[in-house]
Every structure is written in C-alpha cells, then in structure tokens.
Design a protein around this motif. Structure first.
Motif, PDB file in Angstrom:
ATOM      1  N   ILE A  81      -1.564  -3.529   0.893  1.00 18.62           N
ATOM      2  CA  ILE A  81      -2.757  -2.685   0.933  1.00 18.62           C
ATOM      3  C   ILE A  81      -3.000  -2.046  -0.437  1.00 18.62           C
ATOM      4  O   ILE A  81      -4.097  -2.132  -1.007  1.00 18.62           O
ATOM      5  N   LEU A  82      -1.964  -1.410  -0.977  1.00 24.17           N
ATOM      6  CA  LEU A  82      -2.130  -0.710  -2.244  1.00 24.17           C
ATOM      7  C   LEU A  82      -2.381  -1.681  -3.399  1.00 24.17           C
ATOM      8  O   LEU A  82      -3.247  -1.454  -4.245  1.00 24.17           O
ATOM      9  N   LEU A 123      -4.675  -0.458  10.171  1.00 25.18           N
ATOM     10  CA  LEU A 123      -4.077  -1.357   9.189  1.00 25.18           C
ATOM     11  C   LEU A 123      -4.533  -2.798   9.354  1.00 25.18           C
ATOM     12  O   LEU A 123      -4.747  -3.506   8.378  1.00 25.18           O
ATOM     13  N   ASP A 139       3.616  -3.363  -1.336  1.00 28.04           N
ATOM     14  CA  ASP A 139       2.639  -2.939  -0.344  1.00 28.04           C
ATOM     15  C   ASP A 139       1.323  -3.679  -0.592  1.00 28.04           C
ATOM     16  O   ASP A 139       0.628  -3.412  -1.570  1.00 28.04           O
ATOM     17  N   GLU A 170      -3.048   4.964   1.704  1.00 30.14           N
ATOM     18  CA  GLU A 170      -3.692   3.673   1.927  1.00 30.14           C
ATOM     19  C   GLU A 170      -5.203   3.824   2.100  1.00 30.14           C
ATOM     20  O   GLU A 170      -5.981   3.059   1.529  1.00 30.14           O
TER      21      GLU A 170
END
Length: 214
Positions: A122-123, A174, A120, A160
C-alpha cells in the motif's frame, strides 16, 4: 507449494490477533488454480510481467506460472514475477516458492526472473503513483496481476489512508485499496484476477472504488 501453505498456516494459526491485524487469508490450491485459469490473453506478450501484491507463501503466483506455462500454443517467452509481502514470517516460504517457479519454467523453456519485495505494498505503490499522479509515469507496469488481498478496515487517520489519498485513492478497506492500486499499475490490455467480497457493490463508502473499476 500447497504443503508450504499448510505448514505456514498452521504455524501462524496460534496468533489470530496478528493474522486479523494483517488481514491474512491463505488461498487453497484449488481456488488458486481456478483463478489462474481465468487469464484470457488473446495476445500473449513475449515478456509477461506478473504481479502478486500480497504474496503470502506464493500459492497464487505459482498457480499463475503453472497456468501460463501449460499453454504451449501461447506461452510467454519470459515471465518477470514480482511478489510483495509484508509479513516477515512468510518471506522464506515465498522465496522457496519463487525458486520452484523458476525450476518449473526452466523445464518448459520459459525464462523466469523473480522480484521479491519485502515491504508494504500500500505505502510503496501509493508512493510510486505519486501525489496527484505527478510521478505515475515512473511506476512499474504489469501485464497480469493475481491476488487475494488482505481484508480489514482502514481508519480515516491511518498512515495507509493518508498515503492513498496522496495518490488520489479514497477507500475504507484494504482489499479495495489493493485492487485499486493494482488496477493503476496494469499495462495497456493488462489483466487482473482478484478475490473480493461483494461489499464494494453497495453503499457510499465504495462509490469512488466502483467508479474507478468501471
């Protein structure tokens, strides 16, 4: 590679709920080529670190590699390509694309290193930047980034959103989160080409993103 995109897209088309949850929109070849042509690089680095934060099947990465290799007067000596992808179903296709990129670079005398990150973005990128930027110096830096980020709302209580806040980033969608994180990971004089809707130009939700972009 466009055939790989069409094949993957047709196989995933049956599960529209899943695609909506992931915010997936695959980039056609013609759009990818146009995007890659926008890289300017008045001073091409000898080693160019290239990022696609939402790799998909690798169409944008391939277009960027093809464009960079087609500039004989100012091509890099080496490309280090980093592609992030969350969706398990896309990893084999993305891996195939990176292998094709390596073969194309070899024909042009350009060294190529692939870094495929199944996770991921974002993370992981938020963690790299660190809480309140304390560990931002340890984050990787990229000379070029090309992306068609996922598009969906971020709930205020989502993991997130909380992780982004820890990195000093506040946004409700996002796509803005992807672009903002990529901006933070660019090296000095780095270049970013991204598909975005124009919604970030309006309203209070995207004010912090606009300020960061400007």
């Amino acid at each position: 590679i466009d055939l790989l995109r069409l094949d993957v897209s047709s196989r995933l088309a049956a599960d529209q709920t899943r695609r909506a949850r992931l915010g997936q929109f695959f980039t056609p070849e013609s759009v990818a080529q146009f995007m890659a042509s926008l890289f300017a690089f008045p001073r091409m680095p000898k080693t160019l670190r290239l990022l696609d934060a939402g790799g998909g099947n690798g169409m944008l990465m391939a277009a960027a590699v093809a464009e960079l290799c087609s500039r004989p007067a100012a091509r890099p000596e080496r490309i280090i390509a980093t592609a992030w992808e969350l969706d398990d179903a896309l990893i084999p296709s993305l891996d195939d694309t990176l292998r094709l990129c390596e073969a194309a670079c070899r024909r042009e005398g350009v060294a190529f290193t692939a870094d495929l990150r199944h996770g991921d973005f974002i993370l992981e990128a938020a963690d790299m930047l660190g809480a309140n930027r304390l560990f931002a110096g340890d984050a990787p830096r990229f000379d070029a980034a090309i992306l068609n980020p996922p598009y969906r709302k971020l709930r205020s209580d989502s993991e997130e959103r909380l992780r982004l806040r820890s990195a000093g980033i506040e946004t409700s969608n996002l796509y803005a989160a992807f672009v903002w994180l990529v901006m933070e990971l660019l090296a000095d004089r780095g270049e970013l080409v991204a598909i975005t809707p124009r919604s970030y130009m309006n309203g209070s939700y995207f004010r912090p993103f606009r300020q960061a972009l400007l």
